[in-house]
Design a protein around this motif. Structure first.
Motif, PDB file in Angstrom:
ATOM      1  N   LEU A 315      -8.884  22.702   8.070  1.00 22.53           N
ATOM      2  CA  LEU A 315      -9.057  21.437   8.777  1.00 22.53           C
ATOM      3  C   LEU A 315     -10.239  21.563   9.722  1.00 22.53           C
ATOM      4  N   ASN A 316     -11.260  20.745   9.496  1.00 25.16           N
ATOM      5  CA  ASN A 316     -12.457  20.757  10.342  1.00 25.16           C
ATOM      6  C   ASN A 316     -12.761  19.329  10.774  1.00 25.16           C
ATOM      7  N   ILE A 317     -12.520  19.038  12.052  1.00 23.18           N
ATOM      8  CA  ILE A 317     -12.830  17.714  12.610  1.00 23.18           C
ATOM      9  C   ILE A 317     -13.814  17.860  13.767  1.00 23.18           C
ATOM     10  N   SER A 318     -14.592  18.933  13.782  1.00 15.60           N
ATOM     11  CA  SER A 318     -15.513  19.208  14.889  1.00 15.60           C
ATOM     12  C   SER A 318     -16.627  18.177  14.952  1.00 15.60           C
ATOM     13  N   GLY A 319     -17.242  18.077  16.151  1.00 10.62           N
ATOM     14  CA  GLY A 319     -18.392  17.212  16.331  1.00 10.62           C
ATOM     15  C   GLY A 319     -18.083  15.738  16.222  1.00 10.62           C
ATOM     16  N   ASN A 320     -16.961  15.307  16.764  1.00 16.06           N
ATOM     17  CA  ASN A 320     -16.587  13.898  16.781  1.00 16.06           C
ATOM     18  C   ASN A 320     -16.222  13.486  18.202  1.00 16.06           C
ATOM     19  N   GLY A 321     -15.428  12.438  18.334  1.00 22.76           N
ATOM     20  CA  GLY A 321     -14.995  11.990  19.652  1.00 22.76           C
ATOM     21  C   GLY A 321     -13.484  11.912  19.754  1.00 22.76           C
ATOM     22  N   PHE A 322     -12.780  12.792  19.034  1.00 24.07           N
ATOM     23  CA  PHE A 322     -11.323  12.797  19.095  1.00 24.07           C
ATOM     24  C   PHE A 322     -10.868  13.141  20.513  1.00 24.07           C
ATOM     25  N   GLY A 324      -7.193  13.208  23.408  1.00 21.90           N
ATOM     26  CA  GLY A 324      -5.777  13.562  23.459  1.00 21.90           C
ATOM     27  C   GLY A 324      -5.583  15.012  23.062  1.00 21.90           C
ATOM     28  N   SER A 325      -4.346  15.370  22.774  1.00 22.28           N
ATOM     29  CA  SER A 325      -4.040  16.747  22.390  1.00 22.28           C
ATOM     30  C   SER A 325      -3.676  16.813  20.919  1.00 22.28           C
ATOM     31  N   LEU A 326      -3.784  17.995  20.355  1.00 20.33           N
ATOM     32  CA  LEU A 326      -3.392  18.154  18.958  1.00 20.33           C
ATOM     33  C   LEU A 326      -1.884  17.943  18.821  1.00 20.33           C
ATOM     34  N   PRO A 327      -1.455  17.266  17.766  1.00 16.72           N
ATOM     35  CA  PRO A 327      -0.019  16.973  17.633  1.00 16.72           C
ATOM     36  C   PRO A 327       0.801  18.232  17.375  1.00 16.72           C
ATOM     37  N   GLN A 328       1.964  18.290  17.990  1.00 11.90           N
ATOM     38  CA  GLN A 328       2.867  19.424  17.810  1.00 11.90           C
ATOM     39  C   GLN A 328       3.317  19.548  16.352  1.00 11.90           C
ATOM     40  N   SER A 329       3.279  18.433  15.635  1.00 11.48           N
ATOM     41  CA  SER A 329       3.727  18.442  14.234  1.00 11.48           C
ATOM     42  C   SER A 329       2.901  19.378  13.367  1.00 11.48           C
ATOM     43  N   MET A 330       1.734  19.785  13.838  1.00 13.08           N
ATOM     44  CA  MET A 330       0.895  20.662  13.033  1.00 13.08           C
ATOM     45  C   MET A 330       1.504  22.037  12.851  1.00 13.08           C
ATOM     46  N   VAL A 331       2.556  22.336  13.600  1.00 12.17           N
ATOM     47  CA  VAL A 331       3.270  23.598  13.400  1.00 12.17           C
ATOM     48  C   VAL A 331       3.866  23.654  11.996  1.00 12.17           C
ATOM     49  N   ASN A 332       3.992  22.496  11.345  1.00  9.54           N
ATOM     50  CA  ASN A 332       4.528  22.444   9.985  1.00  9.54           C
ATOM     51  C   ASN A 332       3.486  22.791   8.926  1.00  9.54           C
ATOM     52  N   CYS A 333       2.226  22.854   9.315  1.00  9.75           N
ATOM     53  CA  CYS A 333       1.167  23.206   8.359  1.00  9.75           C
ATOM     54  C   CYS A 333       1.150  24.723   8.180  1.00  9.75           C
ATOM     55  N   GLU A 334       2.147  25.196   7.506  1.00  8.79           N
ATOM     56  CA  GLU A 334       2.396  26.637   7.445  1.00  8.79           C
ATOM     57  C   GLU A 334       1.383  27.405   6.598  1.00  8.79           C
ATOM     58  N   ASN A 335       0.555  26.713   5.808  1.00  9.14           N
ATOM     59  CA  ASN A 335      -0.430  27.395   4.970  1.00  9.14           C
ATOM     60  C   ASN A 335      -1.843  27.355   5.552  1.00  9.14           C
ATOM     61  N   ILE A 336      -1.986  26.736   6.711  1.00  9.82           N
ATOM     62  CA  ILE A 336      -3.331  26.565   7.264  1.00  9.82           C
ATOM     63  C   ILE A 336      -3.944  27.913   7.641  1.00  9.82           C
ATOM     64  N   GLN A 337      -5.240  28.068   7.296  1.00 11.56           N
ATOM     65  CA  GLN A 337      -5.958  29.313   7.561  1.00 11.56           C
ATOM     66  C   GLN A 337      -7.133  29.127   8.504  1.00 11.56           C
ATOM     67  N   SER A 338      -7.732  27.928   8.498  1.00 13.50           N
ATOM     68  CA  SER A 338      -8.905  27.692   9.340  1.00 13.50           C
ATOM     69  C   SER A 338      -8.764  26.356  10.056  1.00 13.50           C
ATOM     70  N   LEU A 339      -8.972  26.371  11.377  1.00 10.74           N
ATOM     71  CA  LEU A 339      -8.855  25.171  12.202  1.00 10.74           C
ATOM     72  C   LEU A 339     -10.062  25.093  13.121  1.00 10.74           C
ATOM     73  N   ASP A 340     -10.865  24.030  12.959  1.00  7.99           N
ATOM     74  CA  ASP A 340     -12.052  23.835  13.803  1.00  7.99           C
ATOM     75  C   ASP A 340     -12.009  22.423  14.385  1.00  7.99           C
ATOM     76  N   VAL A 341     -11.719  22.359  15.685  1.00  9.04           N
ATOM     77  CA  VAL A 341     -11.684  21.067  16.390  1.00  9.04           C
ATOM     78  C   VAL A 341     -12.709  21.059  17.518  1.00  9.04           C
ATOM     79  N   SER A 342     -13.734  21.882  17.405  1.00 11.67           N
ATOM     80  CA  SER A 342     -14.733  22.020  18.465  1.00 11.67           C
ATOM     81  C   SER A 342     -15.557  20.752  18.634  1.00 11.67           C
TER      82      SER A 342
END
Length: 970
Positions: A315-322, A324-342
């Protein structure tokens, strides 16, 4: 050779196709042998192809239909073949598959393969084929199922006849130079499963007819110039698995119809102009594995429904204007390997679930996260520590201490917690990170000393601890970090001596120990470090002499200033000499040495000490040296004057005149026959000097016909290639013409003197317009439209150079000239090609005047130097034009980096502070802000995140107000 000629005659006879005539040779043997005759086969892969054979069915790469015994497949992938595709292929009337991928074939498609009615697969990918595809190439493609020209150099438009390929299932022309719009017929090929046109110059919009492609599994439009919105009709392509629309200029919001694509596993829209929010519908795309929405203008909250995508890996959503905080529900993404929200506006605490999911890469940099890192890390599950390799939370508002549990992340390669408000000491457990390559804890409030255990991080390449409150000495254990290339410890309170162990770091390139309290002398063995590019120890309490060595002999004075008792040439302070004791008479001596015999009263004996003898000898050497250099200088000046005056004339296209006289050289003018001798005196006339740069001085001179030219006298003679290589490279540069490039009109060569002759541009350079006269307020006042026009012109010139595979390497405001009409002309392009090798140390030393413009990859041997280096320099130059500030400004107690200043001001809404004060109230904010954002994107630390110059031109066109653009174009 006679056999080949005979076979070619037979091929012609067969093509005549006289009714009732039966050829004496098998058509397939004949066709393949003629095809082979046009090829070079360096590895002898086609040795089994023998014209004496009755059938080719046992030849390597050839497959026949067992019933007809005719060639059905020709597969020569990766054979290392070169040459061109000849007409011999046209004899293979029953050919089903032609695959010549991964070779070195050149030329165009000289044969109309479309006439082979049984041909189903054509794969010519990864060659060096060029030219355009004939307009009627696909006129007879009814049987064609798969077609690939990927990775070649084709130009022109995709033929309209492609729409006739009703059976086509895969079409791939990626990695070429196709332009224009895709034929509308493409969107009617409802049997199409794969459409890949990425990495071209295609434009236009994606029409709603895309919804007709019911069988489409994969669509890749990456890195083109597509515009418009993503059509709602894409949701009708229910079988889509992969969508890549990245690096274009799509605008608007993502259509909610994407939620219908339940089989889609890749969604890539990065690098566009998309806006709006990403709504909860994304949770319906339950098969997604990769989502990349980075580098757009999305806003709003990250949807909680993203936690429904259990299959998500990237999941890469970097370089935007998001926000608030990341949703707690993302704890269910048990296969995620890379997260970029910079580079967003996310708030809240660092979520602990990030460490519970076993991710490999996490980046939260440049957000507004707060709270303690300690609680998030310490609450993570023990077995999740093994996977994390990249952890970047830099440029946030995090506080608290760095937890000692950080040492449990044994696979960590990059740890960046810079630009926060962290306190406490650096934990000793840092030493347990054996795989760590980059550690950046700069710009915090860390105290204590640098732990001795840092030496156990054996893989460390970059150690950056600047701008903290660290004290104590630099640990000698640093010498065991044998891979270290960058050591940045500036602006702390470090004391003690610089450890001798640093001299063991053979790969060390960048050292900054400035603004500390270091004492003692610099260790002499540091002079043996062969790869040093920068070594800054300014503003300490160092003393003694600088180390001897090629780097320290030419070190910049600014790198050693602020050390009152440091001595050496760089600080313009001579070092005190330790004088040996003089020889004296020993009054108690009983020897018979003449010097021990007492002298008579009234007679004085003159005795010279060793130090006096040394001083006299040194003075004699200096005097002799001065005389020698003076004589030599006079001879050289005389030789150069004669050489300049004796330049032989030549004209015509690349004509030249050779002489064997050592006092004359070779002059080549690319057009015309000017009288050059009238300007020869200018080469030694300071009054005619226009300026100096990293490669030489530039003089203005007037030719016999009254025309002015600019002559660059190269000062890199010891590094310039041989005459043959020099002339070859200069002639290539002489063929480059563009309205925004300074034209190279000729050159002059002798072994000791090389001149480049350019057109003269009368308006001075951009640096003078932006900066000269700052103290008295007499700087040139460029309007916003003039500045925008300059930016656009520079962009067009670089795009043209990059299209010709030429890298500028030395882009800066002093290398941009302004002509009489206010148009920019970029100078000094491609001069690095005149050096014997594109060595980073040589380059950086030659263009060190471009401080602030140089891309960060110059500091990393492992990163390839590409056109993206020019893009970085362009981004800095763009910001310089808009702000009127220099790329790097040295204040009394600080250094201001232009990119950082603009980024910070924009994030905090202080736009007016970024704009040149001469433009205040006279600029359109709706243009200025996007232009500055474009500059920041161009100066991304990661080369792949920077746009191409063709994309930059497109973006600038979108930024400019349409009404004004029409007026100007009129």
């Amino acid at each position: 050779m006679k056999k080949v000629c005979f076979l070619f005659v037979m091929l012609v006879l067969v093509n005549v196709n006289v009714k009732g005539l039966t050829p004496t040779l098998d058509d397939d043997v004949l066709g393949l042998i003629v095809f082979k005759a046009d090829l070079l086969d360096p590895d002898n892969k086609l040795a089994s192809w023998n014209e004496e054979d009755d059938s080719p069915c046992k030849w390597v790469g050839v497959r026949c239909n067992p019933r007809s015994n005719r060639v059905s497949d020709l597969v020569l992938d990766g054979f290392g073949l070169s040459g061109k595709m000849g007409r011999g292929l046209m004899q293979l009337k029953f050919l089903n598959k032609l695959s010549l991928a991964n070779n070195n074939l050149t030329g165009g498609i000289g044969v109309n393969l479309g006439q082979l009615s049984d041909l189903r697969v054509i794969d010519l990918s990864e060659n060096s084929l060029s030219g355009s595809v004939p307009s009627g190439f696909f006129d007879q493609c009814g049987s064609l199922r798969s077609f690939s020209l990927a990775g070649n150099k084709f130009t022109g438009q995709v033929p309209d006849s492609l729409g006739k390929c009703s059976s086509l299932g895969a079409f791939n022309v990626s990695g070429n130079q196709f332009s224009g719009v895709l034929p509308l017929g493409v969107w009617a090929l409802n049997g199409l499963r794969v459409l890949d046109v990425s990495d071209n110059f295609l434009e236009g919009e994606v029409p709603k007819e895309i919804g007709r492609l019911y069988n489409l599994r994969e669509i890749k439009l990456r890195k083109n110039q597509f515009t418009g919105v993503v059509p709602d009709e894409i949701g009708a392509c229910a079988l889509l698995r992969s969508i890549d629309f990245s690096e274009n200029s799509f605008s608007g919001s993502l259509p909610s119809t994407l939620q219908k694509l339940s089989l889609c596993n890749e969604l890539d829209f990065h690098g566009n102009l998309l806006t709006g929010e990403v709504s909860e519908w994304i949770g319906e795309m339950g098969s997604l594995q990769t989502v990349d929405l980075s580098k757009n203008m999305f806003a709003g909250a990250v949807p909680s429904a993203i936690g429904n995508i259990r299959s998500l890996k990237v999941l890469n959503i970097s370089g935007n204007g998001f926000s608030g905080s990341l949703p707690q529900s993302m704890v269910n993404c048990e296969n995620i390997q890379s997260l970029d929200v910079s580079r967003n506006a996310l708030t809240g605490f660092l979520p602990s679930w990030v460490f519970q999911l076993g991710l490999r890469s996490v980046s939260f940099s440049e957000n507004k996260l707060s709270g303690s890192v300690f609680s998030a890390v310490s609450s993570s599950v023990a077995n999740s520590h093994q996977n994390l390799q990249v952890f970047d939370v830099s440029h946030n508002e995090l506080s608290g201490e760095i937890p000692s549990d950080i040492g449990k992340f044994s696979s960590l390669r990059l740890l960046n917690m810079s630009k926060n408000s962290l306190i406490g000491e650096i934990p000793e457990t840092i030493g347990k990170l054996k795989a760590l390559s980059t550690l950046d804890l700069s710009e915090n409030q860390l105290n204590g000393s640098i732990p001795m255990e840092i030496g156990s991080a054996a893989s460390l390449k970059d150690l950056i601890l600047s701008r903290n409150l660290l004290s104590g000495s630099i640990p000698s254990s640093i010498g065991t970090c044998s891979s270290l290339t960058s050591l940045i410890l500036s602006r702390n309170s470090l004391s003690g001596q610089v450890p001798v162990a640093m001299s063991k770091l053979a790969d060390l390139q960048y050292v900054d120990l400035s603004f500390n309290k270091l004492t003692g002398a610099l260790p002499k063995p540091l002079g043996n470090l062969a790869h040093l590019v920068s070594f800054n120890v300014s503003h300490n309490q160092l003393q003694g002499e600088l180390p001897a060595g090629s780097f320290f002999n030419t070190i910049s004075p600014s790198s050693v200033t602020g050390n009152p008792t440091l001595c050496g040439a760089a600080v313009n302070r001579s070092c005190p000499t330790v004088m040996p004791k003089p020889i004296v008479l020993n009054p108690n001596s009983t020897g018979t040495d003449p010097e021990s015999i007492p002298q008579p009263l009234g007679r004085k004996k003159i005795l010279l000490s060793i130090s006096a003898l040394i001083a006299i000898g040194a003075a004699a050497v200096i005097v002799i040296g001065i005389i020698f250099i003076t004589v030599l200088n006079l001879r050289v000046r005389s030789t150069m004057s004669r050489s300049a005056a004796a330049v032989p004339l030549s004209g015509g296209d690349y004509s030249s005149s050779h002489t064997t006289d050592t006092n004359s050289g070779k002059l080549v003018m690319f057009s015309g026959e000017p009288d050059f001798s009238t300007g020869a005196h200018a080469l030694l006339n300071k009054d005619c000097e226009l300026g100096r740069g990293g490669f030489g001085a530039v003089y203005r001179t007037v030719l016999g016909d009254g025309r002015s030219v600019a002559i660059k006298k190269l000062t890199v003679s010891s590094l310039v290639k041989s005459q043959e290589d020099f002339e070859r490279e200069v002639k290539k540069l002489g063929k480059i013409h563009h309205p925004n490039l300074v034209a190279l009109e000729g050159y002059y060569w002798t072994p000791s003197l090389q001149l480049l002759i350019y057109e003269y541009v009368s308006g001075g350079n951009l640096y003078k317009h932006l900066h000269e006269g700052e103290e008295d307020g007499n700087r040139s006042s460029l309007t916003w439209n003039e500045r925008f026009n300059i930016i656009l012109g520079i962009a067009k010139s670089l795009a043209h150079l990059h299209h010709l595979n030429v890298i500028h390497y030395n882009l800066k405001s002093s290398n941009v000239l302004i002509d009489g009409l206010g148009e920019p002309k970029v100078a000094d392009f491609g001069l690095a090609r005149l050096l014997p090798m594109l060595d980073r140390y040589v380059l950086s030393s030659k263009i060190q005047s471009a401080l602030g413009y140089m891309a960060p990859e110059f500091a990393c041997k492992t990163v390839k130097i590409t056109e993206k280096c020019d893009v970085y320099g362009f981004g800095v130059l763009l910001l310089e034009i808009v702000t009127g500030r220099r790329p790097v400004e040295y204040m009394e107690d600080d250094v201001v980096i232009l990119c950082d200043m603009v980024r910070g001001a924009l994030e905090e809404g202080r736009v007016d502070e970024c704009i040149d004060e001469r433009l205040q109230g006279k600029f359109p904010a709706e243009e200025a802000i996007p232009v500055m954002k474009l500059g920041l994107i161009c100066t991304s630390q990661v080369p792949s995140n920077r746009p191409d110059m063709a994309e930059v031109i497109n973006i600038l066109g979108l930024i400019k107000c349409p009404s004004e653009g029409q007026e100007e174009s009129g």
